[in-house]
Write an enzyme that holds these catalytic residues in place. Structure first.
Site, PDB file in Angstrom:
ATOM      1  N   SER A  66     101.162 105.342 -29.368  1.00 31.97           N
ATOM      2  CA  SER A  66     102.159 105.460 -30.434  1.00 31.97           C
ATOM      3  C   SER A  66     102.033 104.376 -31.501  1.00 31.97           C
ATOM      4  CB  SER A  66     103.567 105.434 -29.841  1.00 31.97           C
ATOM      5  OG  SER A  66     103.779 106.591 -29.050  1.00 31.97           O
ATOM      6  N   GLU A  70      60.967  49.810 -22.717  1.00 29.87           N
ATOM      7  CA  GLU A  70      59.937  50.773 -23.087  1.00 29.87           C
ATOM      8  C   GLU A  70      58.718  50.173 -23.793  1.00 29.87           C
ATOM      9  OE1 GLU A  70      59.728  54.323 -22.645  1.00 29.87           O
ATOM     10  OE2 GLU A  70      61.162  53.738 -21.114  1.00 29.87           O
TER      11      GLU A  70
END
Length: 835
Positions: A488, A109
């Site tokens: 229930s 780079e």
């Protein structure tokens, strides 16, 4: 009189001559034109400089720059379980980056990084020429940016494609070099550069491409990462392998030319393959899909989603979240629920593809990855149909592998027709398959679904949550979002209210027809038992709970007062209902998590805790930011006792039910396991309380229950309620799911009894009549003994009159050989003195 000296006159003449020449020069028209043009140029230059630099950000903010970091989620044991990230990033200091890796990026780079002052002028000039030469061509000019300029672009000014941006880059790069050291600049660069696969920064990319730490990378792998900033999509290790190898080898050559490596190292590295892994979901992110999604929703509501919302946002704040997720318990819950759904769905045919996507040429792998479907049940795998012939179909997997689905492996009929599933498959269908020899067989994801929640009753912490078959297929969380009728399973709450208002476990309630007048024009409402049974006459409250008798429940609710019953339901945060008797039978809608939390109140002696998934949240610096005023328990995790009193964290929550009433209800509900509707759980051989539930239809079946350590609840049903069939009951469908989970979840845990609160009196009674018994003791080995221990509040226990028993039980001999009569104290000692 003296004359005037000649020298000043000479100067005057000279000055006058220069002025005359300037005047004569200014008199010419072209000089005026040049002067005006020069002034305009200066004004334009000054204006341009002002225009470019007026909005430039301050370089000083880089000193305190904090990159967006993902939120990391950990389980109850501190192990990582998930990460919420739009930018995968791991922030490191410069010293933590291997020297060779830094050299690879410099070679690829910015070779002169340590020599220039932010701008490589020859490179910048070349980039300008390239830009001018490509104007109007639609092609993008080469960058020519130094690492410092890339830091300026990525962190301060953005990625606009224009000459103005390059000028801004250069100005900011110069300022950055004046403000930060070279090492600080490289640290910013290596932490924030985008390298593909949603990886920002080199450490994240190392895991994304190679599943390795940075110091584990080879030279060739470091060189590969170094070529990615120019365009990760251009150097895909699988799609563009040759191009990627060529560029990587170029980077290795640049490292040699710069003296970073030797020729031998370069040659050896160039001979190696890239060695990247297939893009995949991290293994630890396959656990607790519904749980971690619920955590994400809570975090977003509290801290926001992005940095615009708050500095501690979910996707950029770098939070560390400690949750109560127990991975072992979660895995058992997910497996149990899925197996239960598959048992019910078996034989109903192929439910259809999981999804259908369009395939663009050979890019079927990308199409499959974009669905984010990751099945983790048993050996099932998500696959995409690439092509289908007469005898077999070609399928592909997320890792790029291919397989064959023969016709015989997909012979199940399509649901709602007699057509074999193989004949309905088409390219682009995403399906579930499992290995069958060297080939694969089709699997069907059930249409029926459900929810499963596990909670620690003492604290309210949620240990596991499964909101459906698979979170990658169905994001709707049935554990927290599905409003269902609990049937229930609401009855223990109704009876707890009855116990609060004067009834006892031995109270006699008539199991017989019960009707109420609903007012003008509405007539009477008559209730009935499950199966339309008319009733069995007077029985104890305990019997009514164990046998789940509807008529006894509504009668108890009526005697207690429905206003009192729904008040308790509201206090437990089950729901806010009107005082109608139908709510005593579970007609009110609620969620499985709320019901589990209510049962946790019973197991926790009436103390209510808000159900929580998150223990605490830390920011990126390790400070606890939630809950407010959080305090660590300093001595709670000591490996050995220090001789001091045990640390006791402050009790939280609120008392919503009398502790004795709660214990009485738990003690009654233990009978449901021993001789009631959930006897399938009896052979777990540990103290368990619980209740089955089956609502109208039945459309849903439930079981909720547990031990002092964990309470869990499950329901199954269709998202759009459909009758499950007459055989479907909580005891036959839901309780076996709980049992499968419990076998694994309780493995290694000591069986602990439920501790009675102070004041409870244990009395021997006749189980059928509720009357006190003298002289006979319960038989622990008989699940249906004639005599049982029953829990009573002070002054409420059944009284007994002394009488001579007809038969004395045989007592154990003492050390002297004499036999003694067993007493209540023997029972207390045998049970560990818990009463």
């Amino acid at each position: 009189m003296a004359s005037t000296p000649p020298e000043p006159m000479t100067v005057q003449r000279r000055t006058s001559g220069l002025g005359e020449r300037l005047s004569r020069l200014w008199a010419r028209w072209w000089v005026k034109v040049l002067a005006v043009l020069a002034a305009i140029g200066l004004l334009l230059l000054g204006g341009g400089w002002y225009f470019i630099t007026r909005d430039l950000p301050s370089v000083e903010q880089l000193r305190t720059y904090e990159p967006p970091l993902p939120t990391n989620v950990r389980g109850i044991d501190g192990a990582p379980v998930y990460s919420y990230a739009r930018e995968r990033r791991v922030e490191l200091s410069f010293a933590e980056y291997p020297k060779t890796l830094v050299q690879a990026f410099l070679a690829a780079e910015d070779k002169t990084f340590f020599e220039h002052h932010g701008v490589d002028y020859p490179g910048l000039a070349g980039a300008v020429v390239d830009y001018v030469s490509k104007l109007g061509s639609g092609q993008r000019a080469r960058g020519g940016s130094t690492i410092t300029q890339q830091v300026a672009k990525n962190l301060l000014i953005g990625n606009e494609y224009s000459p103005t941006r390059k000028i801004k880059e250069a100005i900011l790069a110069w300022r950055i070099e004046d403000t930060l050291s070279k090492q600080q600049i490289l640290e910013l660069y290596l932490n924030q550069i985008f390298l593909g696969r949603n990886a920002y920064g080199v450490e994240a990319a190392s895991h994304a491409y190679f599943d390795k730490e940075l110091d584990e990378l080879s030279l060739s792998q470091m060189a590969y990462l170094a070529i990615l900033p120019k365009g990760p999509a251009n150097y895909d290790p699988f799609r563009d392998t040759e191009r990627a190898l060529e560029r990587r080898n170029w980077a290795l050559g640049e490292m040699e030319r710069n003296g970073f490596i030797t020729a031998a190292q370069r040659s050896e590295a160039q001979a190696q393959p890239i060695g990247a892994i297939v893009r995949r979901v991290p293994k630890f992110e396959r656990v607790g899909g519904y749980f971690v999604e619920e955590v994400r929703r809570e975090l977003i509501s509290r801290f926001g989603e992005t940095a615009r919302d708050s500095a501690n946002s979910v996707y950029s704040g770098g939070l560390w979240v400690r949750t109560s997720l127990d991975r072992r318990v979660q895995a058992a819950a997910a497996e149990a629920l899925r197996d239960g759904l598959l048992r019910y769905d078996r034989g109903r045919g192929f439910s259809g593809p999981l999804r259908h996507v369009e395939i663009d040429g050979d890019r079927w792998q990308v199409a499959l990855l974009n669905t984010n479907i990751n099945l983790d049940h048993a050996d099932w795998r998500a696959a995409i149909v690439i092509s289908r012939g007469d005898s077999e179909a070609q399928i592909g997997f997320a890792n790029g592998d291919r397989g064959t689905l023969p016709r015989w492996g997909a012979q199940m009929p399509t649901r709602g027709s007699s057509t074999p599933a193989f004949g309905t498959l088409k390219p682009g269908d995403v399906i579930a398959v499992a290995p069958s020899g060297s080939q694969f067989a089709l699997r069907s994801v059930p249409k029926i679904s459900g929810g499963f929640v596990v909670q620690e009753p003492e604290s309210g912490r949620i240990l596991a949550m499964q909101g459906g078959f698979d979170a990658s297929l169905q994001s709707f969380n049935r554990a927290t979002q599905a409003m269902r009728q609990p049937g229930s399973t609401i009855k223990p709450i109704v009876y707890a209210a009855a116990l609060e208002h004067g009834m006892t476990p031995a109270s006699i309630i008539v199991d017989g027809p019960f009707c109420v007048d609903q007012g003008p024009r509405l007539g009477q409402k008559c209730f009935r038992n499950f199966g339309n049974s008319r009733g069995a006459g007077p029985h104890t409250m305990r019997w009514g709970v164990e046998q789940s008798r509807n008529l006894m429940t509504v009668r108890a609710a009526a005697q207690t007062g429905m206003a009192n019953v729904v008040r308790l339901m509201k206090a437990m945060e089950i729901g806010d209902y009107q005082p109608y008797l139908s709510y005593a039978l579970g007609a009110g809608e609620t969620t499985v998590m709320k019901m589990v939390n209510a049962y946790g109140v019973l197991a926790n002696q009436g103390r209510w805790h808000a159900p929580t998934l998150i223990d605490f949240v830390q920011n990126r610096r390790g400070q606890v930011i939630w809950p407010e005023n959080w305090r660590a328990c300093d001595r709670c995790n000591m490996p050995d006792w220090d001789g001091k009193p045990m640390p006791r964290p402050a009790r939280r929550g609120r008392q919503v039910l009398d502790a004795m009433s709660a214990y009485q209800m738990v003690h009654i509900a233990e009978g449901v396991i021993q001789r009631g509707t959930a006897t399938v759980l009896r052979d777990l051989n540990r103290p368990i309380f619980g209740k089955t539930g089956t609502n109208s239809g039945p459309k849903d079946v439930w079981f909720i229950g547990g031990t002092p350590q964990m309470v869990a609840g499950v329901y199954i049903g269709y998202d759009s309620p459909v009758n499950l069939g007459g055989y479907a009951q909580g005891g036959t469908l839901a309780a076996p799911i709980f049992k499968q989970w419990a076998i694994k979840a309780y493995e290694g845990m000591d069986p602990l009894p439920f501790r009675a609160p102070a004041g409870i009196r244990m009395v021997r009674i006749d189980r059928a009549s509720g009357r006190p018994v003298f002289g006979t003791f319960p038989n622990d080995n008989d699940p249906k003994p004639a005599v049982i221990w029953e829990a009573f509040k002070p002054q409420a226990e059944a009284r007994r009159a002394p009488r001579r028993p007809t038969a004395q039980p045989t007592a154990a001999p003492t050390a002297t050989g004499a036999r003694t009569q067993p007493s209540d104290s023997d029972f207390l000692q045998r049970e560990g003195g818990i009463y």
